[in-house]
Design a protein around this motif. Structure first.
Motif, PDB file in Angstrom:
ATOM      1  N   GLY A  56      39.791 122.984  65.088  1.00  5.07           N
ATOM      2  CA  GLY A  56      38.437 122.475  64.884  1.00  5.07           C
ATOM      3  C   GLY A  56      37.421 123.600  64.895  1.00  5.07           C
ATOM      4  O   GLY A  56      36.469 123.602  64.098  1.00  5.07           O
ATOM      5  N   VAL A  57      37.612 124.562  65.797  1.00  6.87           N
ATOM      6  CA  VAL A  57      36.719 125.728  65.860  1.00  6.87           C
ATOM      7  C   VAL A  57      36.836 126.529  64.566  1.00  6.87           C
ATOM      8  O   VAL A  57      35.831 126.946  63.991  1.00  6.87           O
ATOM      9  N   LEU A  58      38.063 126.712  64.090  1.00  7.10           N
ATOM     10  CA  LEU A  58      38.283 127.440  62.844  1.00  7.10           C
ATOM     11  C   LEU A  58      37.611 126.723  61.670  1.00  7.10           C
ATOM     12  O   LEU A  58      36.904 127.353  60.878  1.00  7.10           O
ATOM     13  N   ASP A  59      37.801 125.437  61.560  1.00  7.99           N
ATOM     14  CA  ASP A  59      37.174 124.669  60.478  1.00  7.99           C
ATOM     15  C   ASP A  59      35.659 124.776  60.525  1.00  7.99           C
ATOM     16  O   ASP A  59      35.009 124.998  59.496  1.00  7.99           O
ATOM     17  N   THR A  60      35.089 124.633  61.726  1.00  5.67           N
ATOM     18  CA  THR A  60      33.634 124.722  61.887  1.00  5.67           C
ATOM     19  C   THR A  60      33.134 126.106  61.508  1.00  5.67           C
ATOM     20  O   THR A  60      32.134 126.247  60.792  1.00  5.67           O
ATOM     21  N   MET A  61      33.825 127.135  61.974  1.00  6.32           N
ATOM     22  CA  MET A  61      33.396 128.501  61.693  1.00  6.32           C
ATOM     23  C   MET A  61      33.456 128.801  60.197  1.00  6.32           C
ATOM     24  O   MET A  61      32.522 129.369  59.633  1.00  6.32           O
ATOM     25  N   ILE A  62      34.522 128.402  59.545  1.00  6.52           N
ATOM     26  CA  ILE A  62      34.642 128.672  58.112  1.00  6.52           C
ATOM     27  C   ILE A  62      33.597 127.884  57.328  1.00  6.52           C
ATOM     28  O   ILE A  62      32.961 128.412  56.412  1.00  6.52           O
ATOM     29  N   ARG A  63      33.383 126.659  57.677  1.00  5.02           N
ATOM     30  CA  ARG A  63      32.432 125.811  56.967  1.00  5.02           C
ATOM     31  C   ARG A  63      30.990 126.302  57.155  1.00  5.02           C
ATOM     32  O   ARG A  63      30.218 126.347  56.212  1.00  5.02           O
ATOM     33  N   GLU A  64      30.646 126.684  58.389  1.00  4.75           N
ATOM     34  CA  GLU A  64      29.249 126.996  58.694  1.00  4.75           C
ATOM     35  C   GLU A  64      28.917 128.485  58.704  1.00  4.75           C
ATOM     36  O   GLU A  64      27.769 128.852  58.486  1.00  4.75           O
ATOM     37  N   ARG A  65      29.880 129.364  58.981  1.00  6.52           N
ATOM     38  CA  ARG A  65      29.563 130.771  59.184  1.00  6.52           C
ATOM     39  C   ARG A  65      30.251 131.732  58.208  1.00  6.52           C
ATOM     40  O   ARG A  65      30.056 132.930  58.288  1.00  6.52           O
ATOM     41  N   ARG A  66      31.047 131.212  57.298  1.00 11.29           N
ATOM     42  CA  ARG A  66      31.778 132.080  56.387  1.00 11.29           C
ATOM     43  C   ARG A  66      30.833 132.952  55.560  1.00 11.29           C
ATOM     44  O   ARG A  66      31.071 134.144  55.371  1.00 11.29           O
ATOM     45  N   GLY A  67      29.756 132.376  55.057  1.00  6.38           N
ATOM     46  CA  GLY A  67      28.799 133.139  54.260  1.00  6.38           C
ATOM     47  C   GLY A  67      28.207 134.304  55.034  1.00  6.38           C
ATOM     48  O   GLY A  67      28.080 135.414  54.506  1.00  6.38           O
ATOM     49  N   ALA A  86      47.277 134.246  70.473  1.00 10.61           N
ATOM     50  CA  ALA A  86      47.045 133.191  71.471  1.00 10.61           C
ATOM     51  C   ALA A  86      45.789 133.528  72.267  1.00 10.61           C
ATOM     52  O   ALA A  86      45.812 134.368  73.153  1.00 10.61           O
ATOM     53  N   ARG A  87      44.688 132.926  71.900  1.00  9.67           N
ATOM     54  CA  ARG A  87      43.408 133.116  72.594  1.00  9.67           C
ATOM     55  C   ARG A  87      42.812 131.745  72.852  1.00  9.67           C
ATOM     56  O   ARG A  87      43.075 130.799  72.133  1.00  9.67           O
ATOM     57  N   ARG A  88      41.968 131.684  73.844  1.00 11.83           N
ATOM     58  CA  ARG A  88      41.228 130.445  74.087  1.00 11.83           C
ATOM     59  C   ARG A  88      39.941 130.516  73.287  1.00 11.83           C
ATOM     60  O   ARG A  88      38.949 131.070  73.727  1.00 11.83           O
ATOM     61  N   LEU A  89      39.969 129.977  72.114  1.00 18.11           N
ATOM     62  CA  LEU A  89      38.800 129.983  71.243  1.00 18.11           C
ATOM     63  C   LEU A  89      38.262 128.562  71.149  1.00 18.11           C
ATOM     64  O   LEU A  89      38.487 127.850  70.184  1.00 18.11           O
ATOM     65  N   ASP A  90      37.551 128.172  72.214  1.00 23.60           N
ATOM     66  CA  ASP A  90      36.992 126.830  72.281  1.00 23.60           C
ATOM     67  C   ASP A  90      35.585 126.752  71.698  1.00 23.60           C
ATOM     68  O   ASP A  90      35.065 125.674  71.464  1.00 23.60           O
ATOM     69  N   ASP A  91      34.975 127.910  71.492  1.00 24.72           N
ATOM     70  CA  ASP A  91      33.583 127.966  71.072  1.00 24.72           C
ATOM     71  C   ASP A  91      33.474 128.716  69.744  1.00 24.72           C
ATOM     72  O   ASP A  91      33.982 129.836  69.624  1.00 24.72           O
ATOM     73  N   PRO A  92      32.821 128.138  68.738  1.00 22.92           N
ATOM     74  CA  PRO A  92      32.678 128.831  67.454  1.00 22.92           C
ATOM     75  C   PRO A  92      31.977 130.178  67.559  1.00 22.92           C
ATOM     76  O   PRO A  92      32.297 131.107  66.825  1.00 22.92           O
ATOM     77  N   ARG A  93      31.028 130.308  68.493  1.00 20.58           N
ATOM     78  CA  ARG A  93      30.332 131.598  68.666  1.00 20.58           C
ATOM     79  C   ARG A  93      31.289 132.679  69.143  1.00 20.58           C
ATOM     80  O   ARG A  93      31.254 133.807  68.671  1.00 20.58           O
ATOM     81  N   ALA A  94      32.130 132.332  70.109  1.00 21.40           N
ATOM     82  CA  ALA A  94      33.104 133.305  70.613  1.00 21.40           C
ATOM     83  C   ALA A  94      34.095 133.670  69.512  1.00 21.40           C
ATOM     84  O   ALA A  94      34.462 134.842  69.356  1.00 21.40           O
ATOM     85  N   ALA A  95      34.503 132.686  68.737  1.00 24.32           N
ATOM     86  CA  ALA A  95      35.430 132.941  67.636  1.00 24.32           C
ATOM     87  C   ALA A  95      34.783 133.859  66.600  1.00 24.32           C
ATOM     88  O   ALA A  95      35.415 134.800  66.108  1.00 24.32           O
TER      89      ALA A  95
END
Length: 182
Positions: free
Chosen positions: A6-17, A48-57
């Protein structure tokens, strides 16, 4: 679905640009920037990381982009082999605020990889000299030297930009660090 997906999807959708724009500042062309972002996302999310937050990712991905750029893992031969797959060459980045000025992009292209990374991290990412040094794994003195040399090149190349006259202080301005020394 795992939480990281979910974090990956959010990051790609919102922050890829924004990520492509950031990579574009480092690489100087869109195809290489796209490759850097793609590789950085894969490298970040395959560990293997705990990437629960899109900002941290995103912070992990940005750091990986800079590292990949400096390491130059993409050889010229690999880039040339992929070139025929590209539809547009040197199209503007997805983030419309990055790379707007062709002169600035051209001037950044004259810098060495380390100089360019230091300039982008220090002035685009707004990191301190110490944070830039930590991110790049070099000393603060090296960062200062790279910035000094890079800003001299940029100052010379961008002289007269936006109607500024040819005085010594036209173009890029160097702001002294808080300690009062350069």
């Amino acid at each position: 679905m795992n939480r990281w997906q979910g974090v990956l999807d959010t990051m790609i959708r919102e922050r890829r640009g924004a990520l492509v724009g950031y990579a574009y500042l480092l690489a100087g062309d869109r195809p290489t920037a796209e490759d850097l972002v793609h590789d950085a996302i894969i490298r970040t999310f395959t560990r293997a990381r705990r990437l629960d937050d899109p900002r941290a990712a995103e912070a992990y991905v940005r750091r990986t982009i800079a590292t990949q750029f400096l390491n130059g893992r993409r050889s010229r031969a690999v880039a040339r082999a992929k070139q025929h797959l590209l539809v547009e060459r040197d199209a503007p980045p997805a983030d419309q605020t990055a790379g707007e000025n062709a002169e600035v992009t051209r001037a950044l292209g004259l810098l060495t990889r380390r100089q360019r990374a230091c300039v982008v991290l220090r002035h685009f990412e707004d990191l301190s000299t110490e944070e830039t040094a930590e991110r790049l794994g070099i000393s603060t003195g090296s960062v200062k030297r790279y910035l000094h040399d890079a800003l001299a090149v940029l100052r010379e190349e961008l002289r007269g930009l936006d109607g500024a006259d040819d005085r010594e202080d036209a173009g890029v301005r160097v702001v002294a660090p808080r300690g009062g020394r350069r």
